[in-house]
Design an enzyme around this catalytic site. Structure first.
Site, PDB file in Angstrom:
ATOM      1  CD  GLN A 176      -3.070   0.825   2.223  1.00 57.79           C
ATOM      2  OE1 GLN A 176      -2.981  -0.121   3.004  1.00 57.79           O
ATOM      3  NE2 GLN A 176      -4.102   1.672   2.231  1.00 57.79           N
ATOM      4  CE  LYS A 191       0.584   1.497  -8.146  1.00 61.57           C
ATOM      5  NZ  LYS A 191       1.926   1.935  -8.600  1.00 61.57           N
ATOM      6  CG  ASP A 201       9.527   5.742  -4.744  1.00 57.98           C
ATOM      7  OD1 ASP A 201      10.346   5.919  -3.811  1.00 57.98           O
ATOM      8  OD2 ASP A 201       8.345   5.425  -4.561  1.00 57.98           O
TER       9      ASP A 201
END
Length: 723
Positions: free
Chosen positions: A21, A42, A138
């Site tokens: 999450q 997703k 990321d």
């Protein structure tokens, strides 16, 4: 769509099967409605729809563009009845790299082989991104998924491209994405410290995140740690990352408001070998650089990491140092280069190195290729002997620190404590196994060392026998020359002096024989000592005892996990919790006692013994080398002397032949017979020498066969049950 499930036209999933999450989406484990194939779905939340349409579509477009085994595959883009789009992706059964690092057995980082798998997969995935002009923005262990291959090996895949965008090497961007512990310092300053700035960012920000991820994977910890943690002390976190000295790869603050401890090395608790670390640390130092101008570029990063991945480890155990090494070297390198690498890691000069494998000397030519070296493992390494004195004072590992047990009853604190303790005891277990393995390698290595010297002593005794045979022949020839000259010419003083020298060598031979026999006796004594220690080793159950203690501590941790979920315990449950805390304290004491008073003490005792063995064997080896040089030279001198004597004898016999015409026929006939008999006698002596030398050669062969038989029938020592 019910409260417990959700679906699209082709897929369905349970809302309880959450895989992960984030801020904008939740990932569920789902199934294809037709085939039943597992997938990852997703589903984006409402907050994600506040982003611009371009940003919303970016992840879909990125995944459609990318196609690589180390990038999570996109299967479909579907819609919920609410028109929300969902991504249907490849399901990775092993969870994320973060899940793996959070397992207690990986509290100090992954094992070397698994780390190399992570390195290879991430590098290949990142290379595919750069080939397609994509910056991820990321990178972190939570965004690296683990798939289990059919062969049982891990395959790691980059995922979560919500922050990704197309960006070439020379382009910049202004927007901020990422997770704060893995965020480049320039981006961290703007987003976490709320400082306005107009800095732009390039593709190198991904490299910083990769560096933090690799450090975390190798050690189990983040590289930059304020005393109160990176999320509770953001100012110190920024200070550590921006004030880091060149070459440092981590900074740790041990006390509140205290100084920062910098390090240019990975911690001792890391499971990576020094051989791998010496190649990895420069990469980490190059990409963990806050200054974007000084940070490595992708080309340099890919060159360095590809070089690491193309190297193969050769496992080596330096016997006298009692240290294991992994020499990472290219398969096409020569053995000469390998020897230089060994010298660099062990400090043992090339001319002092001798390699053994499976108990036998390993003959190597410098021009040979490393690919031709025998296959090695940590438990079957090459054994390195040094021809000079070495020290073995240090243990191969350091005992990990154990946190202080919370004094008060607190289900949350107790759970966190046991989670750390389980990781520490896993490290203790690895230490016990490593000490056991090193004891085994020491005993096997010194057994091989002793057998080599035993063979050398046998060969030395055969050399003495050969020398004795040659000496007798030379003395016999010298005596005949002296007799003939005494009968028919004046006495030759030079021949007499040579005879005296040969007699002196003959007189010294028994001394050499006695010395070699003394060496053999000492070796027999050492081998008895070695055999007694080798017999004890299989009965050592330290590994099994540590495994049992670990299981008991894990059971308490699991109980405390349940207690943490309950939060408030009943009176009886609280009493059970407290009793288990007492048991936990007892188990921890037994763990420490087992490793300190048993495993480490036995290992230190063996080091003391092998230190004595090493001194004695090295002294023998040096004496044997001196004797070999002496005996080789002496045999050569004796053979040359014998040749000169034969020539001298021939000259004397020629001069004794009659030359006057007036000599009687009977005298001529007598001289001819004497010459013929002398030559026949000389031929007989030569045949006897040849026979004696053949007999010596047979004895050498028989002794070597006996040694090889002894090695073949020698029982192998037991290894630890889990390695």
């Amino acid at each position: 769509m019910s409260e417990m499930t959700a679906s699209t036209p082709s897929y369905l999933w349970s809302l309880q099967d959450v895989l992960g999450q984030g801020a904008t989406a939740c990932v569920y484990k789902g199934r294809n409605k037709r085939s039943g194939e597992l997938v990852a779905v997703k589903v984006f939340n409402l907050a994600s729809y506040n982003r611009t349409h371009e940003v919303q579509m970016r992840e879909f477009d990125m995944l459609r563009k990318l196609n690589h085994k180390n990038i999570v595959e996109l299967f479909d883009v579907e819609e919920l009845p609410s028109k929300q789009k969902v991504l249907v992706m490849e399901f990775c059964s092993g969870g994320s790299l973060l899940n793996l690092l959070e397992q207690p057995e990986n509290a100090f980082g992954l094992a070397e082989t698994e780390f190399l798998t992570v390195l290879q997969c991430v590098v290949q995935g990142m290379n595919h991104l750069r080939e397609n002009g994509v910056v991820h923005r990321d990178i972190k262990p939570g965004n690296i998924m683990r798939q289990m291959g059919e062969d049982g090996r891990s395959i790691y895949k980059l995922t979560d491209f919500g922050a990704a965008r197309e960006l070439e090497d020379d382009e910049k961007f202004m927007s901020i994405y990422g997770t704060e512990e893995y965020l480049h310092p320039d981006m961290y300053e703007r987003v976490m410290l709320r400082k306005p700035q107009q800095k732009s960012y390039g593709v190198s920000v991904d490299l910083w995140s990769v560096g933090v991820t690799f450090y975390h994977t190798a050690t189990g910890s983040l590289p930059f740690m304020p005393f109160r943690g990176p999320r509770k002390d953001k100012q110190t976190m920024y200070k550590i990352t921006t004030e880091k000295p060149a070459g440092a790869i981590c900074g740790l603050q041990r006390v509140a408001n205290g100084p920062i401890e910098w390090s240019t090395y990975l911690p001792d608790s890391c499971q990576l070998s020094q051989g791998l670390q010496m190649h990895l640390v420069p990469v980490l130092a190059g990409i963990l650089e806050a200054d974007q101008e000084r940070c490595w570029g992708f080309e340099q990063f890919f060159t360095a990491t590809t070089d690491i991945l193309q190297r193969q480890p050769v496992h080596l155990f330096a016997l006298q140092q009692a240290m294991a090494h992994s020499i990472y070297i290219h398969h096409y390198s020569t053995v000469s280069v390998f020897f230089e690498e060994v010298a660099m890691q062990t400090g043992i000069d090339v001319q002092h190195q001798q390699l053994l494998y499976l108990g036998h000397e390993l003959p190597l030519e410098g021009s040979m290729k490393v690919v031709n070296l025998p296959h090695t493992t940590a438990s079957r390494p090459l054994i390195l002997l040094s021809h000079r004195p070495e020290t073995n004072n240090s243990l191969p590992v350091r005992e990990p620190e154990t946190p202080i047990m919370p004094a008060k009853f607190d289900v949350f604190a107790d759970y966190n404590f046991t989670k750390i303790v389980v990781g520490v005891v896993h490290q203790y277990q690895r230490i016990v196994q490593l000490l056991h393995l090193h004891r085994e390698l020491l005993l096997e290595g010194y057994y091989s060392y002793m057998m080599i010297l035993h063979r050398a002593c046998g060969e030395a005794m055969d050399s003495i026998a050969r020398i004795s045979i040659r000496l007798k022949a030379c003395l016999s020839l010298q005596h005949r020359i002296f007799t003939l000259r005494g009968r028919h010419a004046s006495e030759n003083q030079g021949a007499a002096d040579k005879n005296d020298r040969l007699q002196q060598v003959t007189e010294h031979l028994p001394g050499y024989t006695a010395a070699i026999q003394e060496f053999q006796n000492r070796l027999d004594h050492l081998q008895i000592e070695q055999a007694k220690l080798a017999e004890i080793l299989p009965s050592d159950k330290s590994c099994q005892k540590m495994q049992m203690l670990l299981q008991k501590i894990v059971a308490i941790h699991q109980l405390y996990h349940k207690d943490r979920l309950l939060g408030k315990l009943s009176y009886n449950d609280e009493q059970i919790h407290k009793f288990e805390k007492i048991h936990l304290s007892s188990h921890i004491k037994r763990v420490k006692s087992l490793i300190r008073e048993n495993c480490m003490q036995k290992y230190k005792d063996l080091l003391d013994t092998t230190r004595t063995w090493s001194r004695i064997l090295l002294e023998m080896q040096n004496h044997m080398q001196d004797f070999n040089s002496f005996s080789t030279g002496l045999l050569a001198d004796l053979e040359m002397s014998e040749q000169h004597q034969n020539k001298a004898l021939d000259r004397i016999l020629v001069t004794l032949q009659p030359s006057g015409a007036g000599q009687q026929h009977g005298e001529i006939e007598l001289r001819d017979k004497e010459l013929m008999l002398s030559r026949m006698y000389h031929l007989k002596e030569e045949m006897e020498i040849l026979g004696q030398e053949l007999q010596c050669s047979n004895s050498i062969i028989e002794s070597l066969e006996a040694v090889h038989s002894a090695v073949a029938v020698r029982p192998s020592m037991a290894r630890p049950a889990t390695l």
